[in-house]
Design a protein around this motif. Structure first.
Motif, PDB file in Angstrom:
ATOM      1  N   LEU A   1       0.834  -1.188   0.000  1.00 50.17           N
ATOM      2  CA  LEU A   1       0.000   0.000   0.000  1.00 50.17           C
ATOM      3  C   LEU A   1       0.879   1.253   0.000  1.00 50.17           C
ATOM      4  CD1 LEU A   1      -2.624  -1.061   2.688  1.00 50.17           C
ATOM      5  CD2 LEU A   1      -2.879  -1.161   0.193  1.00 50.17           C
ATOM      6  N   GLU A   2       0.330   2.343  -0.519  1.00 48.80           N
ATOM      7  CA  GLU A   2       1.060   3.603  -0.501  1.00 48.80           C
ATOM      8  C   GLU A   2       1.390   3.991   0.938  1.00 48.80           C
ATOM      9  OE1 GLU A   2      -1.747   3.132  -2.123  1.00 48.80           O
ATOM     10  OE2 GLU A   2      -1.465   3.690  -4.233  1.00 48.80           O
ATOM     11  N   GLY A   3       2.650   4.307   1.185  1.00 51.37           N
ATOM     12  CA  GLY A   3       3.080   4.678   2.518  1.00 51.37           C
ATOM     13  C   GLY A   3       3.439   3.506   3.413  1.00 51.37           C
ATOM     14  N   GLN A   4       3.297   2.286   2.909  1.00 54.06           N
ATOM     15  CA  GLN A   4       3.630   1.119   3.738  1.00 54.06           C
ATOM     16  C   GLN A   4       5.140   1.044   3.943  1.00 54.06           C
ATOM     17  OE1 GLN A   4       1.612  -2.441   2.551  1.00 54.06           O
ATOM     18  NE2 GLN A   4       2.885  -3.791   3.796  1.00 54.06           N
ATOM     19  N   VAL A   5       5.549   0.827   5.176  1.00 60.49           N
ATOM     20  CA  VAL A   5       6.969   0.803   5.519  1.00 60.49           C
ATOM     21  C   VAL A   5       7.616  -0.471   4.988  1.00 60.49           C
ATOM     22  CG1 VAL A   5       8.627   0.735   7.425  1.00 60.49           C
ATOM     23  CG2 VAL A   5       6.654   2.265   7.535  1.00 60.49           C
TER      24      VAL A   5
ATOM     25  N   ALA B   1      -6.063  15.713  -1.681  1.00 54.77           N
ATOM     26  CA  ALA B   1      -7.462  15.334  -1.865  1.00 54.77           C
ATOM     27  C   ALA B   1      -7.623  14.102  -2.748  1.00 54.77           C
ATOM     28  CB  ALA B   1      -8.244  16.504  -2.453  1.00 54.77           C
ATOM     29  N   SER B   2      -6.821  13.985  -3.803  1.00 52.26           N
ATOM     30  CA  SER B   2      -6.986  12.875  -4.728  1.00 52.26           C
ATOM     31  C   SER B   2      -6.137  11.661  -4.370  1.00 52.26           C
ATOM     32  CB  SER B   2      -6.635  13.330  -6.160  1.00 52.26           C
ATOM     33  OG  SER B   2      -5.299  13.807  -6.208  1.00 52.26           O
ATOM     34  N   TYR B   3      -4.987  11.882  -3.739  1.00 57.22           N
ATOM     35  CA  TYR B   3      -4.048  10.789  -3.496  1.00 57.22           C
ATOM     36  C   TYR B   3      -4.061  10.297  -2.059  1.00 57.22           C
ATOM     37  CZ  TYR B   3       0.443   8.284  -3.474  1.00 57.22           C
ATOM     38  OH  TYR B   3       1.428   7.331  -3.357  1.00 57.22           O
ATOM     39  N   ALA B   4      -4.225  11.192  -1.106  1.00 57.09           N
ATOM     40  CA  ALA B   4      -4.180  10.815   0.314  1.00 57.09           C
ATOM     41  C   ALA B   4      -5.240  11.575   1.091  1.00 57.09           C
ATOM     42  CB  ALA B   4      -2.786  11.102   0.887  1.00 57.09           C
ATOM     43  N   PRO B   5      -6.523  11.354   0.771  1.00 55.59           N
ATOM     44  CA  PRO B   5      -7.587  12.166   1.387  1.00 55.59           C
ATOM     45  C   PRO B   5      -7.651  12.038   2.898  1.00 55.59           C
ATOM     46  CG  PRO B   5      -8.502  10.287   0.167  1.00 55.59           C
ATOM     47  CD  PRO B   5      -7.054  10.372  -0.195  1.00 55.59           C
ATOM     48  N   GLU B   6      -7.162  10.936   3.449  1.00 52.72           N
ATOM     49  CA  GLU B   6      -7.190  10.777   4.911  1.00 52.72           C
ATOM     50  C   GLU B   6      -6.264  11.751   5.614  1.00 52.72           C
ATOM     51  OE1 GLU B   6      -3.650   8.167   3.787  1.00 52.72           O
ATOM     52  OE2 GLU B   6      -5.529   8.866   2.882  1.00 52.72           O
ATOM     53  N   LEU B   7      -5.367  12.392   4.849  1.00 51.39           N
ATOM     54  CA  LEU B   7      -4.438  13.352   5.452  1.00 51.39           C
ATOM     55  C   LEU B   7      -4.975  14.781   5.443  1.00 51.39           C
ATOM     56  CD1 LEU B   7      -0.992  12.129   4.046  1.00 51.39           C
ATOM     57  CD2 LEU B   7      -2.160  11.471   6.171  1.00 51.39           C
ATOM     58  N   ALA B   8      -6.171  14.978   4.886  1.00 54.92           N
ATOM     59  CA  ALA B   8      -6.729  16.332   4.824  1.00 54.92           C
ATOM     60  C   ALA B   8      -6.921  16.928   6.211  1.00 54.92           C
ATOM     61  CB  ALA B   8      -8.048  16.316   4.058  1.00 54.92           C
ATOM     62  N   GLN B   9      -7.227  16.112   7.192  1.00 54.84           N
ATOM     63  CA  GLN B   9      -7.400  16.595   8.563  1.00 54.84           C
ATOM     64  C   GLN B   9      -6.125  16.451   9.381  1.00 54.84           C
ATOM     65  OE1 GLN B   9     -10.274  18.162   9.264  1.00 54.84           O
ATOM     66  NE2 GLN B   9     -10.782  17.688   7.130  1.00 54.84           N
ATOM     67  N   VAL B  10      -5.078  15.973   8.761  1.00 54.24           N
ATOM     68  CA  VAL B  10      -3.801  15.744   9.447  1.00 54.24           C
ATOM     69  C   VAL B  10      -2.813  16.867   9.160  1.00 54.24           C
ATOM     70  CG1 VAL B  10      -1.806  14.189   9.558  1.00 54.24           C
ATOM     71  CG2 VAL B  10      -4.130  13.243   9.470  1.00 54.24           C
ATOM     72  N   VAL B  11      -2.787  17.323   7.897  1.00 52.25           N
ATOM     73  CA  VAL B  11      -1.876  18.402   7.503  1.00 52.25           C
ATOM     74  C   VAL B  11      -2.510  19.732   7.899  1.00 52.25           C
ATOM     75  CG1 VAL B  11      -0.680  19.531   5.601  1.00 52.25           C
ATOM     76  CG2 VAL B  11      -0.935  17.036   5.618  1.00 52.25           C
ATOM     77  N   ALA B  12      -1.916  20.386   8.889  1.00 52.91           N
ATOM     78  CA  ALA B  12      -2.501  21.600   9.448  1.00 52.91           C
ATOM     79  C   ALA B  12      -2.230  22.826   8.601  1.00 52.91           C
ATOM     80  CB  ALA B  12      -1.956  21.822  10.864  1.00 52.91           C
TER      81      ALA B  12
ATOM     82  N   ILE C   1       4.472  10.862   5.366  1.00 48.69           N
ATOM     83  CA  ILE C   1       3.564  11.090   6.504  1.00 48.69           C
ATOM     84  C   ILE C   1       2.804   9.813   6.823  1.00 48.69           C
ATOM     85  CG2 ILE C   1       1.574  12.412   7.297  1.00 48.69           C
ATOM     86  CD1 ILE C   1       2.517  14.710   5.499  1.00 48.69           C
ATOM     87  N   ARG C   2       2.296   9.153   5.796  1.00 52.95           N
ATOM     88  CA  ARG C   2       1.616   7.877   6.012  1.00 52.95           C
ATOM     89  C   ARG C   2       2.538   6.869   6.687  1.00 52.95           C
ATOM     90  NH1 ARG C   2      -1.065   7.412  -0.053  1.00 52.95           N
ATOM     91  NH2 ARG C   2      -3.253   7.772   0.538  1.00 52.95           N
ATOM     92  N   ALA C   3       3.793   6.830   6.253  1.00 51.92           N
ATOM     93  CA  ALA C   3       4.736   5.855   6.794  1.00 51.92           C
ATOM     94  C   ALA C   3       4.968   6.083   8.290  1.00 51.92           C
ATOM     95  CB  ALA C   3       6.057   5.927   6.034  1.00 51.92           C
ATOM     96  N   VAL C   4       5.163   7.336   8.695  1.00 49.21           N
ATOM     97  CA  VAL C   4       5.417   7.639  10.107  1.00 49.21           C
ATOM     98  C   VAL C   4       4.182   7.343  10.951  1.00 49.21           C
ATOM     99  CG1 VAL C   4       5.797   9.553  11.708  1.00 49.21           C
ATOM    100  CG2 VAL C   4       7.267   9.283   9.715  1.00 49.21           C
ATOM    101  N   ARG C   5       3.035   7.699  10.452  1.00 49.07           N
ATOM    102  CA  ARG C   5       1.800   7.417  11.201  1.00 49.07           C
ATOM    103  C   ARG C   5       1.573   5.916  11.343  1.00 49.07           C
ATOM    104  NH1 ARG C   5      -2.668  10.783  11.333  1.00 49.07           N
ATOM    105  NH2 ARG C   5      -3.919   9.275  10.143  1.00 49.07           N
ATOM    106  N   GLY C   6       1.923   5.143  10.294  1.00 48.19           N
ATOM    107  CA  GLY C   6       1.757   3.701  10.376  1.00 48.19           C
ATOM    108  C   GLY C   6       2.820   3.025  11.207  1.00 48.19           C
ATOM    109  N   LEU C   7       4.052   3.562  11.186  1.00 50.09           N
ATOM    110  CA  LEU C   7       5.150   2.962  11.930  1.00 50.09           C
ATOM    111  C   LEU C   7       5.024   3.200  13.429  1.00 50.09           C
ATOM    112  CD1 LEU C   7       7.983   1.567  11.804  1.00 50.09           C
ATOM    113  CD2 LEU C   7       8.955   3.866  11.621  1.00 50.09           C
TER     114      LEU C   7
END
Length: 467
Positions: free
Chosen positions: A110-114, A281-292, A245-251
């Protein structure tokens, strides 16, 4: 210095093809001429010279590319000669599997998988000049400019001091201006191996990583050019940043799963920041509320402007390097190089850092001289690619702080202002600051307020909207 004349010619590769998709979906690749094909006689800036180069200089000997295995990397298969040329222009291995080795089964991740993690505290701590609890080099799955599986690396620095604020420790994503063609030039390589002759000063000046760590923030430093070192390719860079960002959150979900992330980048780092915020929005929508929020300055947001401001002057070496870097992901650039440009693009130039190839600007040669067809900067294809690379009409999913030098002559403020006005029209909370000076002076003068703005976002203060 011995490579300067060759650098100047090889990287003058036809700015027609500063390619990039307008959003996460790739634009269709244009028809790719075989590199041995003939083109009309030039009628632009250097009539006859392009043809003369190919008549006098034969193409370089290039080994055939191996038959592809697994999913096709490109939108359409490349002609064999172009596939071989692209392979020959890619950066050399540096002898470290974290940076060199493409893992088996990458397409299944998956995208961001360590993929792998290395403790680099022993080499990173002396460079930080303050106590740190952890320094991790993280390798993770990401996506190339055409939607294919790729990998990238990023370094996570966690200070020893406890986070003094409420909630989990926030993270500053520090997009450094890597501006390089060789893997040894990345901040990740320096943090993992220590200082070396090709370490960039901009890894430490301005001291964003150190200031953020002193404030108690963790710092994430992506090697956002990816394994192809696709310098200036905003889609590759945007994917690599978001997947870090996905990698750090998952790790480390207990430590950073609920953290705010703020992104910052200047100049080459602004390319990565610009790509990242428009791809959320198109590639990592779950980060919309994460990136301040994201602060970006000295913004190369419009390559059509840069084709006028950086061609044929002291900035031409940097512009040439960017064209070759993008060509690694957009091989239509390579298909339009003449024979001499191919010789240099497959030479040790392909592993140089910006401090080396940038010196080619002293020759002030126009980019047309290395193309194999006329007037490359004004072709129909060039106009389409400029538009696509701007990623125009794509809304940032995070508030923006944009600044640019008003007297900037190589990265004119028009590009940054246009980006600000575009995002205002799309409803993004945004701030624009016109700063006194050219690229270096403006970078210094605009930096403090940009960091204060980002600090407020990481502390949970809503962004002001000055649109």
């Amino acid at each position: 210095m011995r490579y300067l004349p060759a650098i100047a010619v090889a990287l003058l590769v036809g700015g027609t093809v500063l390619a990039g998709p307008a959003a996460a979906e790739p634009i269709p690749a244009p028809p790719l001429p075989d590199v041995s094909g003939e083109f009309p006689a030039p009628s632009g800036l250097l009539p006859g010279l392009q043809q003369l180069i190919d008549q006098v200089i034969p193409p370089p000997p290039i080994a055939p590319a191996p038959e592809p295995t697994g999913p096709a990397r490109q939108v359409a298969p490349l002609p064999p000669s172009l596939a071989a040329l692209r392979l020959a222009t890619l950066p050399s291995a540096v002898g470290d599997p974290m940076f060199d080795l493409r893992p088996a089964g990458l397409d299944d991740l998956l995208e961001g998988q360590v993929i792998d993690v290395r403790d680099v505290r022993a080499t990173a701590a002396p460079l930080m000049l303050l106590p740190i609890a952890r320094a991790l080099l993280v390798k993770y799955r990401t996506t190339d400019a055409h939607g294919g599986a790729s990998y990238a690396t990023a370094t996570l620095i966690v200070p020893a001091a406890d986070w003094p604020g409420p909630g989990p420790r926030p993270v500053v994503v520090n997009n450094l201006p890597i501006d390089a063609l060789g893997r040894i030039c990345t901040p990740g390589y320096t943090l993992a191996h220590g200082l070396h002759p090709d370490t960039s000063t901009t890894d430490f000046v301005p001291p964003t990583t150190h200031i953020a760590a002193l404030r108690g923030y963790a710092v994430l430093i992506p090697d956002h050019e990816g394994p192809s070192m696709a310098y200036a390719e905003p889609i590759v860079a945007g994917h690599a940043v978001l997947d870090s960002i996905r990698a750090v959150r998952g790790l480390l979900p207990d430590e950073f799963g609920a953290s705010r992330f703020g992104i910052v980048g200047y100049s080459g780092g602004a390319i990565a920041t610009h790509g990242a915020v428009k791809l959320i929005a198109s590639y990592a929508p779950e980060l919309a509320q994460v990136v301040a929020g994201a602060a970006l300055g000295g913004v190369p947001a419009d390559y059509e402007i840069l084709a006028r401001s950086m061609n044929g002057n002291l900035a031409s070496g940097v512009f040439m390097g960017a064209v070759l870097g993008i060509g690694r992901e957009r091989p239509e650039i390579l298909a339009r190089m003449n024979n001499l440009a191919q010789w240099v693009a497959t030479s040790p130039v392909k592993d140089m850092c910006g401090s080396s190839y940038g010196l080619a600007g002293v020759l002030m040669l126009p980019i047309d001289i290395a193309a194999n067809y006329p007037d490359p900067l004004h072709s129909t294809l060039a106009m389409e690619i400029y538009r696509a690379t701007r990623m125009e009409g794509v809304k940032s999913a995070a508030p923006l702080y944009i600044y640019n030098g008003e007297q900037e002559f190589w990265i004119p403020a028009d590009g940054a202002r246009n980006l600000y006005q575009e995002q205002c029209r799309l409803g993004v909370p945004a701030v624009y600051r016109s700063v006194l000076g050219e690229h270096i002076i403006a970078g210094a003068l605009g930096y403090p307020e940009a960091m204060l703005w980002l600090d407020a976002r990481l502390r949970g203060i809503p962004a002001a909207d000055e649109c």
